[in-house]
Design a protein around this motif. Structure first.
Motif, PDB file in Angstrom:
ATOM      1  N   TRP A  67      39.354  47.405  44.005  1.00 34.46           N
ATOM      2  CA  TRP A  67      38.214  46.484  43.893  1.00 34.46           C
ATOM      3  C   TRP A  67      38.129  46.048  42.437  1.00 34.46           C
ATOM      4  CZ3 TRP A  67      34.813  46.308  48.328  1.00 34.46           C
ATOM      5  CH2 TRP A  67      35.107  47.256  49.317  1.00 34.46           C
ATOM      6  N   VAL A 115      36.559  43.264  39.444  1.00 36.99           N
ATOM      7  CA  VAL A 115      35.537  42.271  39.099  1.00 36.99           C
ATOM      8  C   VAL A 115      35.571  42.073  37.585  1.00 36.99           C
ATOM      9  CG1 VAL A 115      33.087  41.640  39.263  1.00 36.99           C
ATOM     10  CG2 VAL A 115      34.046  43.255  40.920  1.00 36.99           C
ATOM     11  N   PRO A 168      30.377  42.577  47.834  1.00 40.28           N
ATOM     12  CA  PRO A 168      29.582  43.106  46.714  1.00 40.28           C
ATOM     13  C   PRO A 168      28.868  44.419  47.077  1.00 40.28           C
ATOM     14  CG  PRO A 168      29.223  40.752  46.946  1.00 40.28           C
ATOM     15  CD  PRO A 168      30.019  41.192  48.145  1.00 40.28           C
ATOM     16  N   CYS A 216      31.348  47.238  47.423  1.00 37.58           N
ATOM     17  CA  CYS A 216      31.855  47.631  46.105  1.00 37.58           C
ATOM     18  C   CYS A 216      30.825  48.527  45.417  1.00 37.58           C
ATOM     19  CB  CYS A 216      32.147  46.378  45.281  1.00 37.58           C
ATOM     20  SG  CYS A 216      32.771  46.719  43.636  1.00 37.58           S
ATOM     21  N   VAL A 237      27.378  43.210  40.297  1.00 35.80           N
ATOM     22  CA  VAL A 237      28.309  42.758  41.344  1.00 35.80           C
ATOM     23  C   VAL A 237      27.474  42.300  42.529  1.00 35.80           C
ATOM     24  CG1 VAL A 237      30.257  43.387  42.805  1.00 35.80           C
ATOM     25  CG2 VAL A 237      30.039  44.398  40.523  1.00 35.80           C
ATOM     26  N   VAL A 293      34.342  39.418  43.620  1.00 30.61           N
ATOM     27  CA  VAL A 293      35.100  40.625  43.950  1.00 30.61           C
ATOM     28  C   VAL A 293      36.497  40.277  44.454  1.00 30.61           C
ATOM     29  CG1 VAL A 293      35.095  42.766  45.307  1.00 30.61           C
ATOM     30  CG2 VAL A 293      32.919  41.697  44.646  1.00 30.61           C
ATOM     31  N   TYR A 299      39.310  42.066  46.323  1.00 30.63           N
ATOM     32  CA  TYR A 299      39.590  43.286  47.094  1.00 30.63           C
ATOM     33  C   TYR A 299      41.047  43.249  47.540  1.00 30.63           C
ATOM     34  CZ  TYR A 299      39.587  46.674  50.888  1.00 30.63           C
ATOM     35  OH  TYR A 299      39.890  47.741  51.695  1.00 30.63           O
TER      36      TYR A 299
END
Ligand SMILES: Cc1cc2nc3c(=O)[nH]c(=O)nc-3n(C[C@H](O)[C@H](O)[C@H](O)COP(=O)(O)OP(=O)(O)OC[C@H]3O[C@@H](n4cnc5c(N)ncnc54)[C@H](O)[C@@H]3O)c2cc1C
Length: 383
Positions: A181, A183, A234, A237, A255, A261, A263
């Motif tokens: 994951w 970001v 989100p 996560c 997030v 994100v 993934y």
């Protein structure tokens, strides 16, 4: 000699530049009509920087990324308490940082500029539909209807390689059970260096990639390789990494938007040798995609490309270059694939006994283990 490079990612772009520098003509085709670079950040490691010296992009990478502070990272427990501070050697030379984390998009743009400056045209939105081999060349039929003949075709088309499917249809990426994951977020105040936090079955990395920006890279176990709706990402996560303290809660609170994100289910490609057939060869993830726990996949792709261009320029017949190249690359790529997977397993343990063994390893053995790993990686990749 005329070469076709299929795929204009990290391996393909590096190869195009390395061939052009040696006066070897190549065509590049890229299936995407335009680049939309997925992913957040990437560790450009010492051996990658050393190989990148061949194509003259190191200065731009160091300027666009954010080298590891003091050539070290910090490993903590899930609360953020320090456990180890491994350091990384300057493999590309004393004045070049050990590791340069960078935004993927920034790296792509640097390489794309280098390809253009090398005078290599990339045909966007085009792939190969068929490859017909003859002893002295390969005829490629392209998706735009063109047909052309080459001395060598290089599949640099990533983990879902079409060239690999044409050559070795049985070889498929294997899901490892882990997912990543990622970001990009503003750097939290007080963060001093890249930090890797160890949880129970999860890990959480915070990596500065540019002034004022970090990427977070969490790893969770996702049995059965579930598919999630983008809108769920989100909240998922935030919940996957809720056990982490330190800087993590404030970062995770930011997030909130699905588009933030990235993934990625983590897959491997372990193609049995040889990675070539006739006059077609696979490089980078197409041949040996690995897990990201050593953050070394791009390094291996870059080395593949520079070594291949170097051997081709020596004037040895292509039939002899490919097995020679393969014999040099296989042990090194497997060393990285195996070591990375082992690190991934250790980092995501869950039983109390395994967690205690991991804590012993991180506190007492990890620094020396990392030093041994980089001593091996510092060995020459071109000889
Ligand atoms: C979560 C995660 C984190 C990672 N972090 C790191 C890291 O920190 N450091 C590191 O070194 N490595 C890292 N890696 C690995 C790294 O991303 C890959 O090893 C690297 O991108 C491989 O380069 P490549 O050129 O072989 O493939 P790619 O970069 O995937 O490029 C392949 C190119 O080929 C194109 N293509 C695909 N199919 C076709 C087709 N049929 N015809 C024409 N073109 C085609 C694609 O569009 C793409 O442009 C990470 C991987 C993951 C999954």
């Amino acid at each position: 000699m005329r070469i076709l490079v299929v795929g204009s990612g990290i391996a393909g772009q590096t190869l195009a530049c390395a061939l052009a520098k040696r006066g070897i003509a190549c065509d590049v085709v890229e299936v995407k009509p335009a680049f939309d670079i997925a992913g957040a950040g990437l560790y450009v490691q010492g051996p990658a920087l050393r190989a990148f010296q061949d194509i003259g992009v190191v200065e731009a990478i160091v300027a666009a990324g954010l080298p590891l502070a003091d050539d070290t990272s910090l490993v903590t427990d899930s609360a953020g308490m320090p456990m180890a501070r491994p350091s990384y050697p300057r493999i590309a030379g004393p004045h070049i940082p050990s590791v340069v984390p960078i935004r993927r998009r920034a790296l792509h743009e640097i390489l794309a500029r280098a390809v253009e400056a090398a005078g290599v045209a990339v045909r966007m939105g085009v792939t190969v539909d068929a490859l017909a081999q003859a002893p002295d060349g390969v005829t490629a039929t392209f998706s735009d209807g063109r047909v052309d003949r080459y001395d060598l075709v290089v599949g640099a088309d990533g983990i879902r390689s079409r060239v690999r499917a044409l050559l070795f249809p049985a070889a498929q990426p294997q899901y490892t059970g882990y997912a990543n994951w990622r970001v990009i977020l503003p750097t939290p105040a007080g963060l001093e260096r890249t930090t890797w936090m160890m949880g129970t079955g999860t890990s959480f990395g915070i990596v500065p990639i540019a002034p004022g920006l970090v990427y977070i890279a969490g790893v969770s176990k996702e049995p059965g390789n579930p598919r999630f709706e983008r809108a769920e990402l989100p909240a998922l996560c935030r919940s996957r990494f809720a056990e982490f303290g330190g800087f993590a809660p404030a970062l995770l609170a930011q997030v909130t938007a699905p588009d933030q994100v990235v993934y990625t289910p983590i897959e491997e490609v372990r193609l049995a040798p040889p990675w070539h057939k006739g006059r077609v060869v696979l490089v980078g993830d197409a041949a040996h995609a690995g897990t990201p726990f050593w953050a070394m996949g791009a390094t291996m792709a870059i080395e593949d490309a520079v070594l291949l261009a170097t051997l081709l320029a020596r004037g040895t017949p292509i039939e002899a270059v490919l097995p020679d190249w393969m014999a040099r690359r296989l042990p090194r790529c497997r060393f990285v694939q195996d070591g990375s997977l082992q690190t991934g397993r250790r980092s995501h343990e869950e039983s109390p006994e395994a967690l205690a063994a991991r804590e012993h390893y991180v506190r007492n053995l990890m620094v020396a283990d990392v030093a041994r790993r980089y001593a091996t990686l510092a060995e020459p990749f071109v000889w």
